[in-house]
Design a protein around this motif. Structure first.
Motif, mmCIF file in Angstrom:
data_model
loop_
_atom_site.group_PDB
_atom_site.id
_atom_site.type_symbol
_atom_site.label_atom_id
_atom_site.label_comp_id
_atom_site.label_asym_id
_atom_site.label_seq_id
_atom_site.Cartn_x
_atom_site.Cartn_y
_atom_site.Cartn_z
ATOM 1 N N LEU A 86 0.833 -1.204 0.000
ATOM 2 C CA LEU A 86 0.000 0.000 0.000
ATOM 3 C C LEU A 86 0.871 1.258 0.000
ATOM 4 O O LEU A 86 0.627 2.186 -0.789
ATOM 5 N N CYS A 130 -4.202 -0.639 -4.034
ATOM 6 C CA CYS A 130 -4.694 0.013 -2.811
ATOM 7 C C CYS A 130 -6.008 -0.610 -2.369
ATOM 8 O O CYS A 130 -6.212 -0.916 -1.179
ATOM 9 N N GLU A 137 -4.065 4.348 5.210
ATOM 10 C CA GLU A 137 -5.262 3.694 4.678
ATOM 11 C C GLU A 137 -6.186 4.698 4.007
ATOM 12 O O GLU A 137 -6.765 4.423 2.942
ATOM 13 N N GLY A 186 -5.029 5.683 0.684
ATOM 14 C CA GLY A 186 -5.434 4.681 -0.295
ATOM 15 C C GLY A 186 -6.870 4.900 -0.734
ATOM 16 O O GLY A 186 -7.195 4.794 -1.929
#
Length: 603
Positions: A424, A445, A566, A569
């Motif tokens: 990622l 991702c 995160e 992403g």
């Protein structure tokens, strides 16, 4: 477990005649010396295939080779490279062949000893050759000179004039090979592979074919320093493996590692040479299972119909259904063995080792494609692992793929575990560096976040959607969508720009939105006013204004100062969804949805 499985596979292949018997090995042979019955050189034949421009050798089964080191390495029996056979070699730092009397002397001594009592015509001719050949006079041999210096870096065998088989293939030669392959001088011990008391190998044969390893071969089991010894045991006695088991596992590994277009049991992923094999009820099911697994790891065919067929096969095996289009009812319980090897100086590192039923592997591969699925589909055929890794490597070149990342990705695909967190971060860093928000990178991702969400029961975030979802309220996803809309507003107003807001602000906007979006919003107001005054872009501007307003309503009044990895992403996913949505027709959306449904229906 690894060596035991390899040794068992060797026994199955040896029974089919696909690998050399004990005491033999397959080697790359470049030339054959044709001898008359008096040991005179009649001709020297180039064994390479004239239709293969890159091939300079032929794979032949010859007496087993072994590791050689030191200032006076021993010769091989009945064949060897030119330095031993002819006493002439071409050194890398010289343009002129040089005489190597020491190596030829060792070759001569060995063969005069072993062939002293030979009566076979071929062996007698070879004995006479080594008796009379003078390395210093090699230039007087026209049959040798005509091949140029290329012969002095090749392996050489012998053949008797008027016969088709090579001298090492003659019955009398085979008897000698068996005699001198005996292991009476090896110490007895308990073999860790077979569990039986057998002669223990002091050194294991070399493993060749691992990309990046030494060309002479490398080892999985090796003890070459006193520091590795313990309890008075040295070399192979530290990990006692019988001579036969050592020969078996190295021979079958060399067979699996062959780089041949017709050989479909080895693929290169990052720095790892990945070999695999199947254990099934019969040979047909074994071949089909290995071909299916190879197709899933290698780049799929360019034909979309063939690619679709591959996905259907994976789905069918995962669901335990028969694959009628392959004309075989493949058993999902067919066992698959996967071994990833990477170079480490003169040794080999085991990147990963998996063994499980084909049905479980197929289910994990199908799930991998499901985790990657995103609309619009950024590929015509499912991306292989090497293609995914290249998309996040510097300059998108496979040689720049990080070895550890490649191994971690394959481990995740084959085991069904989480994708590496570095996957990622690498995708996000590449997008921030070159501002290319490509479909493959965004799919990676999405795959990482989807799998984390599925495996983590404590994660209560909204599901990562495959296609544009206007109901998602995750800040990262909404900000990515908003950024795409602001970029479209800029394009509607200016039509053509040298550097868009994506080129200038994507990296900072995806990481620190509070510091960037107010500036972008003010610029968007000016761009929107200009676009509304242009009759050609007015309709688009109105639509984009409504889209932006809808997204802003879903955001909190205070923008986040930073976004976690995160959420960065999700920012990329939201940008990709929103950016591509207005360029897709209704027919395209329906077609993509149908493809995704076909792929995911059994996952």
């Amino acid at each position: 477990m690894i060596i035991k499985s390899l040794a068992e596979y060797y026994e199955r292949l040896a029974a089919q005649g696909k690998v050399p018997a004990f005491g033999l090995t397959q080697e790359k042979i470049g030339y054959s010396i044709l001898l008359d019955h008096d040991g005179k050189v009649r001709d020297i034949v180039n064994l390479s295939d004239p239709t293969e421009k890159k091939s300079k050798w032929l794979m032949l089964t010859v007496p087993a080779s072994f590791k050689r080191s030191g200032t006076a390495p021993p010769p091989f029996f009945l064949w060897d490279k030119s330095a031993f056979v002819l006493g002439v070699e071409q050194k890398k730092d010289s343009d002129v062949p040089s005489v190597n009397a020491r190596s030829h002397g060792a070759f001569k001594a060995l063969h005069l000893e072993r062939l002293a009592n030979a009566t076979d015509a071929g062996l007698v001719a070879l004995r006479k050759f080594v008796e009379e050949w003078v390395p210093e006079q090699w230039q007087q041999c026209e049959a040798l000179v005509k091949h140029g210096s290329v012969i002095f870096s090749a392996n050489i065998v012998f053949r008797l004039d008027g016969e088709q088989q090579y001298i090492h293939e003659r019955a009398a030669a085979q008897e000698l090979i068996k005699r001198y392959s005996a292991t009476d001088d090896s110490p007895l011990g308990l073999c860790l592979v077979s569990g039986e008391t057998q002669p223990i190998a002091r050194l294991h044969p070399a493993i060749k074919g691992v990309w990046g390893a030494q060309s002479a071969g490398a080892s999985i089991v090796s003890f070459n320093l006193d520091a590795f010894d313990s309890y008075g045991k040295d070399r192979g006695a530290n990990a006692p493996v019988s001579v036969h088991a050592a020969f078996a596992y190295t021979t079958v590994l060399n067979y699996l590692l062959m780089r041949d277009p017709r050989h479909r049991q080895c693929v290169q992923i990052g720095d790892a040479s990945v070999v695999f094999w199947a254990e099934a009820k019969d040979q047909q099911q074994q071949d089909v299972a290995e071909n299916l697994f190879f197709s899933a790891l290698e780049p799929p065919p360019s034909d979309s119909a063939e690619a679709s067929k591959l996905l259907q096969a994976l789905d069918a095996v995962a669901a335990g259904r028969a694959m009628h289009y392959l004309n075989v009812d493949l058993d999902p319980a067919t066992k698959i063995f996967v071994l990833g090897l990477s170079p480490n100086a003169s040794r080999l590192s085991v990147r990963y080792w998996f063994t499980e039923g084909l049905g479980k592997f197929a289910q994990r591969l199908a799930q991998h494609y499901g985790d990657l699925a995103i609309e619009p589909l950024p590929w015509k055929t499912p991306p292989a692992a090497w293609r995914l890794l290249a998309s996040i490597a510097a300059q998108e070149k496979t040689e720049n793929v990080q070895p550890v990342l490649a191994g971690s990705l394959m481990r995740s695909v084959l085991s069904g575990e989480r994708y590496p967190r570095t996957l990622l971060s690498a995708a996000i860093m590449r997008m921030r560096a070159d501002h290319d928000i490509s479909g493959l990178r965004v799919a990676l991702c999405k795959a990482v976040l989807t799998r984390d969400q599925r495996l983590d029961d404590k994660n209560h975030h909204q599901e990562v959607s495959v296609s544009l979802d206007r109901n998602v309220t995750t800040p990262g996803y909404l900000l990515g969508r908003l950024f795409a809309v602001l970029e479209s507003i800029q394009e509607a107003a200016l039509h053509s720009v040298n550097a868009s807001i994506k080129d200038r602000y994507y990296g900072s906007a995806s990481a620190m939105p509070a510091g960037v979006f107010p500036l972008l919003m003010r610029g968007a107001q000016n761009h929107l006013s200009k676009a509304l005054k242009d009759p050609k872009s007015k309709g688009l501007a109105v639509s984009l204004e409504k889209e932006a307003q809808q997204i802003i309503e879903g955001l909190s009044s205070e923008l986040p100062k930073t976004l976690r990895l995160e959420d960065q992403g999700r920012f990329a996913i939201g940008y990709y969804h929103q950016r591509n949505e207005r360029f897709r027709s209704k027919a395209d959306k329906n077609e993509t949805r149908n493809k995704l449904d076909e792929t995911l229906e059994t996952i």
